[in-house]
Each structure stands twice: as C-alpha cells, then as structure tokens.
Write an enzyme that holds these catalytic residues in place. Structure first.
Site, short mmCIF file in Angstrom:
data_model
loop_
_atom_site.label_atom_id
_atom_site.label_comp_id
_atom_site.label_asym_id
_atom_site.label_seq_id
_atom_site.Cartn_x
_atom_site.Cartn_y
_atom_site.Cartn_z
N LYS A 136 0.89 -1.24 -0.03
CA LYS A 136 -0.04 0.02 -0.02
C LYS A 136 0.92 1.31 -0.09
O LYS A 136 2.01 1.14 0.48
CB LYS A 136 -0.87 -0.18 1.27
CG LYS A 136 -2.10 0.88 1.29
CD LYS A 136 -3.06 0.05 0.23
CE LYS A 136 -4.51 0.95 0.30
NZ LYS A 136 -5.36 -0.08 -0.39
P1 NAD Z 1 -12.78 7.32 -3.40
O1 NAD Z 1 -11.72 8.58 -2.95
O2 NAD Z 1 -13.20 7.32 -4.88
O3 NAD Z 1 -14.12 7.76 -2.38
C1 NAD Z 1 -14.21 7.85 -1.14
C2 NAD Z 1 -15.34 8.51 -0.65
O4 NAD Z 1 -15.61 8.36 0.69
C3 NAD Z 1 -15.93 9.83 -1.06
O5 NAD Z 1 -17.09 9.84 -1.50
C4 NAD Z 1 -15.62 10.61 0.14
O6 NAD Z 1 -16.27 11.76 0.04
C5 NAD Z 1 -16.06 9.57 0.92
N1 NAD Z 1 -15.53 10.11 2.46
C6 NAD Z 1 -14.51 10.38 2.98
N2 NAD Z 1 -14.34 10.44 4.29
C7 NAD Z 1 -15.40 10.22 4.44
C8 NAD Z 1 -16.37 10.30 5.83
N3 NAD Z 1 -15.84 10.78 7.06
N4 NAD Z 1 -17.50 9.89 6.02
C9 NAD Z 1 -18.54 9.80 4.87
N5 NAD Z 1 -17.84 9.47 3.62
C10 NAD Z 1 -16.58 9.86 3.47
O7 NAD Z 1 -12.25 6.06 -2.81
P2 NAD Z 1 -12.55 4.72 -3.08
O8 NAD Z 1 -11.71 4.21 -3.99
O9 NAD Z 1 -13.91 4.45 -3.38
O10 NAD Z 1 -12.05 3.98 -1.68
C11 NAD Z 1 -13.15 4.10 -0.53
C12 NAD Z 1 -12.66 2.91 0.24
O11 NAD Z 1 -12.56 1.40 -0.43
C13 NAD Z 1 -11.22 2.89 0.98
O12 NAD Z 1 -11.26 2.43 2.26
C14 NAD Z 1 -10.33 1.89 0.11
O13 NAD Z 1 -9.15 1.73 0.67
C15 NAD Z 1 -11.35 0.89 -0.27
N6 NAD Z 1 -10.94 0.17 -1.44
C16 NAD Z 1 -10.85 0.77 -2.58
C17 NAD Z 1 -10.78 0.07 -3.92
C18 NAD Z 1 -10.52 0.42 -5.17
O14 NAD Z 1 -10.69 -0.15 -5.99
N7 NAD Z 1 -10.72 1.94 -5.23
C19 NAD Z 1 -10.49 -1.39 -3.49
C20 NAD Z 1 -10.65 -1.93 -2.58
C21 NAD Z 1 -10.79 -1.22 -1.43
#
Ligand code: NAD
Length: 420
Positions: free
Chosen positions: A109
C-alpha cells in the site's frame, strides 16, 4: 523501535486481528513474527512547486508487506490522515486479501499525506510524478504494482505509467492497474470493487433467505467503490435509501434515483443538496434500518459506540478496516448481523487488477463479459471457502477469512524456508 515506527491505531487493529488468528492457527513464534512484520517500509519526501510558485514538501510512503508469493499489489491513497502506520496496516490487509483470493501477489500500500480536494490537477500531476520517481528503485511489474485507492483514480495511474515508462524508455503498462483503457487498462476494472461488494452482499441476502429484489441498502462513501456498489445494487433491484460522503448524508425512504444523484455529484462534487432526498446526520445514517449497510469510505466507521445500534442484516465492508475489533466483539455477541469482511467483500478490485496485469503481460485484451464472469467465479469460490471454514470452526467470517489467508502465507514462507 518497531513499535514507535508503526505506532498507529489502524496498525494496532491489524496486529490485534493477526495475533488472534495466529493463536487460533497455532502458528510457531518464528513463523508468526515473519508473517506479521512488513518486509519494506519506504518513506520519501516529495517536493513540488505549487501553482502560486511556492515549494511545498509532502511525505509519501510505500509499504511492501511481503514478496513471498509474488509482487506486492495495493493501492495508492491521497488523504490528509495518511501515516506510515496506517499504510502498513492497509498493506498487511492487502497481503491477506491477495492470499485469500489465491492471487500470486503479496500485499502493499502507498500513500501521500495531502488533501487532494485542495490541489489543482497540475499540482496533483507534479506530486504523482515526483512520488513515482522517488519510488522507481523499489517498484516494477515484478516487485510492486500500484492501483487507485482513496483520493486517486485512473488519471493518477496514467501519470505513474507515463513517468515509469519514460524512465524505462518504453511503455510498461503492467507497472500499474486501474489505468485508463487507452493505456491498456482492463475493461471492468473501474467498477470491479463496487461490483464485488454488491455481488457478495446480494449472495449473502440469498443465503439468509431474504429477497434481493426490493431489499434496501445504505452506503457510507460515494466515490469509486460506493457509487459503483450503488449502481450494481440498483441493477439487482435493491433500493439504495441512503448515502453519505465527506460533506454529509442524504436519505430517501423510497430509494434514491441513482442516475440523477450521479449527475448531481458530477455537477456539485457532493451528494449533499440532492433535491430528491432529505438531509440526515451522517452518524445516524449508519444506524438506519436497512438490509445491507456498506461502509465504503474510511477505516473505523463501525466502532464500540455504534455497533450495538446497527439495524442492518448484512454489513458489507467495501472500505478497508471499517470495523474495529471492539465493534467485532459486539457484532459477534449480537449474532444477528452477517459480516462480509473487507478482505473478501472488496476483493473484486484487486482480482480485476490481477486480470489487468495478466492482460498487460500477455499483450492481450479480454472482453468485459470475460472479466466479469471470471470475477464472479473467484468471488463465489472465496465466499464459499470462508463460509465453510467459519461454520466448521465456529468462527466469525473475519476470523475465518484471515485464518485461511494467513495460513496460505505461512505455508508459502515455510515452503521457501528462510534465507540464509
Ligand atoms: P474515493 O476517493 O473514490 O471515494 C471515497 C469516498 O468516501 C468519497 O465519496 C468521500 O467523500 C467519502 N468519504 C471520505 N471521508 C468520509 C467520511 N468521514 N464519511 C463519509 N464519507 C467519507 O475512494 P474509493 O476508491 O472509493 O475507496 C473507498 C474505500 O474503499 C477505501 O477504504 C479504500 O481503501 C477501499 N477500497 C478501494 C478499492 C478501489 O478499487 N478503489 C479497492 C478496495 C478497497
């Protein structure tokens, strides 16, 4: 010393989970120590010129938990709260996720402590390119392959691919996954994580004997994972009644109109202010009655404070580390919430990233339907494996998933032996 380096509540959480699994597996002290600690912790300073002419220095990290089973795989996060300890925890979970899905990878990561919402596209590009240059001695398609995470996206991966390829003197598409299709990204990658979250949640509803058609879902986070999970839920006939983002939360009993909500977010940058919904307190949203609650934002959303108040049948962990060990204990005691643990529930993303890497190495593009059907086979197999193990050993799904994964890593380490 190692404790100080990694002192962080999220890392403490990952270690607490690991220690319980190691005890359950009866891992030897030697093997347990080798599995637990990350192989490489890299921290670099990333100086960039801001648009106003000032120079600002950011701190960037990359943690490679293990290379025992192949290159490390894992996202790159841009967020103000990024620290080395948090990234080390996320790398550890990636390691277990890849092992659970039987992918030929270790976990990694990366992250930069910055606020991408307050940076211009030019500043983000300079930040990404300089970080990539600093990482060049440590990454390659055979050692470390990055992907998007919070605060990063396809464009970020495009800049990394270009910086690395410029250095190499030729295009190296396999250096990152989740990149644009025009740079040999994979069809199906952009929606893969959210698709997988909804796939696992709907399969679990069926297991509980609850009809998917007409069920309700609430999501925290409406970024890549949350928005694609919501769209997949809707495609299965599930009503998404509430969503939140960093600025607030909204609710509509009858189900949100998702295409209109997407347009609203594209126009305003937030779910807040969507006309066909009521505003709701973001903490209250998590405790609203629903069939599926899917935290898809930050870690530690479900804690000792709110676990007893959840009113969902299924907790589908789209985010990494959304549930604290204290909340896990409360949910275990309650016994009425089926938890789909993060390393299973959001593994659709890394699985399709693996497909993308394979396509890049083979110089061959698969059709979207191939990607999705192969993804569903792998997810369904992992779900069955975790469900059986949990039942057989009377464990929570999280313990079962981590036990299967950690055993796989420990066995690989034992088979390789230790150098020298
Ligand atoms: P992203 O940046 O596209 O979206 C994040 C979202 O969370 C946004 O809508 C943001 O406004 C919201 N957010 C942030 N802080 C917040 C809070 N305190 N309360 C409510 N909403 C909040 O990120 P993503 O890629 O969608 O990733 C989200 C989660 O999924 C993370 O934990 C990431 O590690 C995990 N994840 C992502 C992927 C991927 O392929 N992108 C894969 C596995 C896991």
């Amino acid at each position: 010393m190692r404790k100080q380096l990694l002192q962080n509540p999220v890392f403490a959480m990952a270690v607490e989970q690991f220690d319980s699994v190691a005890a359950f597996l009866n891992l030897s002290e030697d093997l347990s120590e080798r599995c637990k600690w990350p192989k490489r912790l890299i921290t670099v300073t990333v100086p960039i010129r801001r648009d106003d002419g000032r120079t600002e220095v950011f701190f960037g990290h990359r943690v490679q938990h293990h290379l025992t089973r192949g290159p490390v795989k894992g996202g790159l996060r841009y967020h103000p709260s990024v620290t080395l300890g948090e990234i080390a925890a996320l790398a550890m979970w990636m390691n277990w996720k890849c092992a659970l899905m039987d992918l030929p990878y270790g976990g990694g990561k990366g992250g930069i402590s910055c606020d991408p919402r307050r940076m211009s596209p030019g500043e983000l590009e300079r930040l990404t390119r300089r970080y990539t240059m600093e990482m060049i001695p440590f990454i390659s398609p055979e050692t470390d392959v990055m992907a998007p995470d919070m605060g990063t996206n396809e464009q970020t991966m495009g800049w990394i691919a270009d910086t690395y390829s410029t250095h190499a003197g030729h295009l190296v598409p396999a250096i990152v996954t989740g990149k644009p299709l025009t740079l040999q990204g994979s069809k199906g990658r952009v929606q893969a994580t959210g698709y997988g979250v909804a796939f696992c949640a709907c399969k679990s509803l069926e297991k509980l004997g609850v009809s998917v058609q007409g069920a309700t879902a609430v999501l925290q986070g409406f970024g890549n994972v949350g928005s694609h999970a919501a769209a997949t839920f809707a495609a299965h006939g599930v009503h998404v009644t509430g969503v939140s983002d960093v600025l607030g939360a909204i609710w509509n009993d009858r189900g949100l109109n998702l295409p209109q909500l997407r347009d609203h977010v594209a126009a305003t940058g937030s779910v807040v202010g969507f006309a066909e919904a009521e505003p709701i307190d973001a903490a209250q949203l998590l405790c609203q009655p629903c069939d599926i609650l899917a935290p898809c934002a930050l870690d530690r959303a479900i804690t000792g404070d709110n676990a007893a108040k959840l009113r969902c049948k299924i907790l589908a962990e789209g985010a990494n580390g959304p549930t604290t060990p204290e909340a896990d204990r409360i949910l275990d005691r309650r016994g009425d919430v089926l938890v789909i643990p993060d390393i299973l529930c959001n593994a659709g993303g890394v699985t399709v990233s693996y497909f993308e890497w394979v396509q890049n190495l083979q110089r061959f593009q698969w059709e979207e339907q191939d990607v999705i059907s192969k993804l569903e086979v792998i997810l369904a197999k992992a779900m069955a494996k975790v469900g059986d193990f949990a039942q057989r050993h009377r464990l929570s799904n999280r313990m079962a998933a981590q036990a299967l994964a950690i055993k796989t890593v420990a066995d690989s380490k034992a088979a390789r032996g230790m150098f020298p």
